[in-house]
Design a protein around this motif. Structure first.
Motif, PDB file in Angstrom:
ATOM      1  N   HIS A  88       0.849  -1.197   0.000  1.00 40.41           N
ATOM      2  CA  HIS A  88       0.000   0.000   0.000  1.00 40.41           C
ATOM      3  C   HIS A  88       0.875   1.234   0.000  1.00 40.41           C
ATOM      4  O   HIS A  88       2.086   1.157   0.224  1.00 40.41           O
ATOM      5  N   HIS A  90       1.226   3.968   1.857  1.00 40.80           N
ATOM      6  CA  HIS A  90       1.706   4.739   3.008  1.00 40.80           C
ATOM      7  C   HIS A  90       3.233   4.888   2.944  1.00 40.80           C
ATOM      8  O   HIS A  90       3.943   3.985   2.509  1.00 40.80           O
ATOM      9  N   HIS A  93       6.039   2.421   3.750  1.00 39.23           N
ATOM     10  CA  HIS A  93       6.146   1.256   2.859  1.00 39.23           C
ATOM     11  C   HIS A  93       6.669   1.631   1.470  1.00 39.23           C
ATOM     12  O   HIS A  93       7.099   0.755   0.729  1.00 39.23           O
ATOM     13  N   HIS A 163      -7.748  -1.108   5.867  1.00 42.48           N
ATOM     14  CA  HIS A 163      -6.697  -0.131   6.138  1.00 42.48           C
ATOM     15  C   HIS A 163      -7.125   1.151   5.424  1.00 42.48           C
ATOM     16  O   HIS A 163      -7.878   1.067   4.460  1.00 42.48           O
ATOM     17  N   ASP A 184      -0.201  -4.348   6.634  1.00 48.28           N
ATOM     18  CA  ASP A 184      -1.029  -3.581   7.564  1.00 48.28           C
ATOM     19  C   ASP A 184      -2.520  -3.865   7.360  1.00 48.28           C
ATOM     20  O   ASP A 184      -3.010  -3.863   6.229  1.00 48.28           O
ATOM     21  N   HIS A 214      -4.458  -1.242  12.433  1.00 48.28           N
ATOM     22  CA  HIS A 214      -3.246  -2.061  12.468  1.00 48.28           C
ATOM     23  C   HIS A 214      -3.466  -3.281  13.351  1.00 48.28           C
ATOM     24  O   HIS A 214      -4.283  -3.247  14.259  1.00 48.28           O
TER      25      HIS A 214
HETATM   26 ZN   LIG Z   1      -0.171   1.570   6.487  1.00 50.79          ZN
END
Ligand SMILES: [Zn+2]
Length: 279
Positions: A88, A90, A93, A163, A184, A214
């Protein structure tokens, strides 16, 4: 008298299998997650490098990932990465993803490499530079149940996670073993069926269940108990987990589930052979 020829064949087979699995490993280029780890680098945030069956698959290259790779796997040329996978968008990451795409494609001079990412990681509100995408040999957009083979490793993305942005974990299946990476997510019961595997990697950011989506310690206990892998590895620790002591938490989970649970360490090479030996 036993037939020596037959014995030889069997030994050869065993030897071949051992040899094929012996070089396989998982390298944690980071075991930290979220804002405080990005800012302090108390735990690195570089994601995970899977080196399986001669394929190199890089997953979730967060901040400092390339730097960590060069340090933790010094003899490895990052141009040899076969696929970059983003669970993903974010920042913990994805921060280094464009750097890798540039490295793998030699700045656009070589059409090369594979990128696998959710749809919202692309385009105006995404994190992947559009100009780099055209340099790649193959691009796959993750949808639930997407399946892709990279050499002798079969990747599947079984289920969409809960998420704030589009998120997927994955299973890496080979002839000899299977690995699940649970990225996540808020806990949901479907995680257990989706991620059955010999080796289970869990992104455990929080101690207690919380509003922020999370996995927490009790969530991981449910997942490990439900899947009963040969070994589980927890990673992606936030500050509260770090204060608590990831090894203490791993032992607590081991006592609760009866499964060996390891707390991942930055830069450590986990051979598949060793991981499978716990089961
Ligand atoms: Zn995340």
């Amino acid at each position: 008298m036993k037939n020596p020829r037959k014995r030889q064949t069997k030994n050869d087979k065993q030897y071949r299998r051992q040899r094929h699995t012996t070089n396989d490993e998982i390298v944690f280029l980071g075991t930290g997650g979220a804002r405080y780890m990005i800012a302090t680098q108390l735990r690195a945030t570089g994601g995970i490098l899977f080196r399986l069956k001669k394929s190199n698959i890089l997953v979730d290259p967060g901040p400092e990932s390339l730097y960590r790779l060069l340090n933790y796997v010094p003899k490895f040329n990052p141009e040899k990465i076969d696929a970059v996978v983003l669970s993903h968008k974010h920042i913990d990451h994805s921060a280094d993803i464009n750097v890798y795409l540039d490295v793998i494609t030699k700045g656009g001079f070589k059409k090369n490499g594979m990128l696998i990412a959710p749809a919202d990681a692309f385009g105006e509100h995404g994190v992947i530079f559009t100009y780099l995408v055209s340099f790649l040999r193959e691009v796959h957009i993750i949808k639930p149940q997407l399946e892709i083979s990279i050499g002798d490793v079969h990747l599947t993305f079984p289920v969409k996670h809960e998420h704030p942005v589009e998120t997927y974990g994955m299973r890496l299946v080979t002839r000899d073993y299977s690995i699940s990476y649970v990225a996540d997510s808020k806990f949901f019961p479907g995680i257990i069926d989706a991620y059955r595997a010999d080796i289970l990697i869990l992104n455990l950011l929080r101690i207690e269940p919380s509003e922020i989506e999370h996995l927490s310690i009790p969530d991981c206990e449910k997942i490990i108990t439900g899947i009963k892998p040969k070994v589980a590895v927890i990673t992606h620790f936030g500050m509260t987990m770090l204060r608590q002591g990831p090894w203490k938490v791993a032992n607590q989970l081991k006592d609760a589930t009866g499964v060996v649970v390891l707390a991942a360490e930055d830069g450590k090479h986990y051979t598949i052979e060793k991981l499978l030996s716990y089961g």
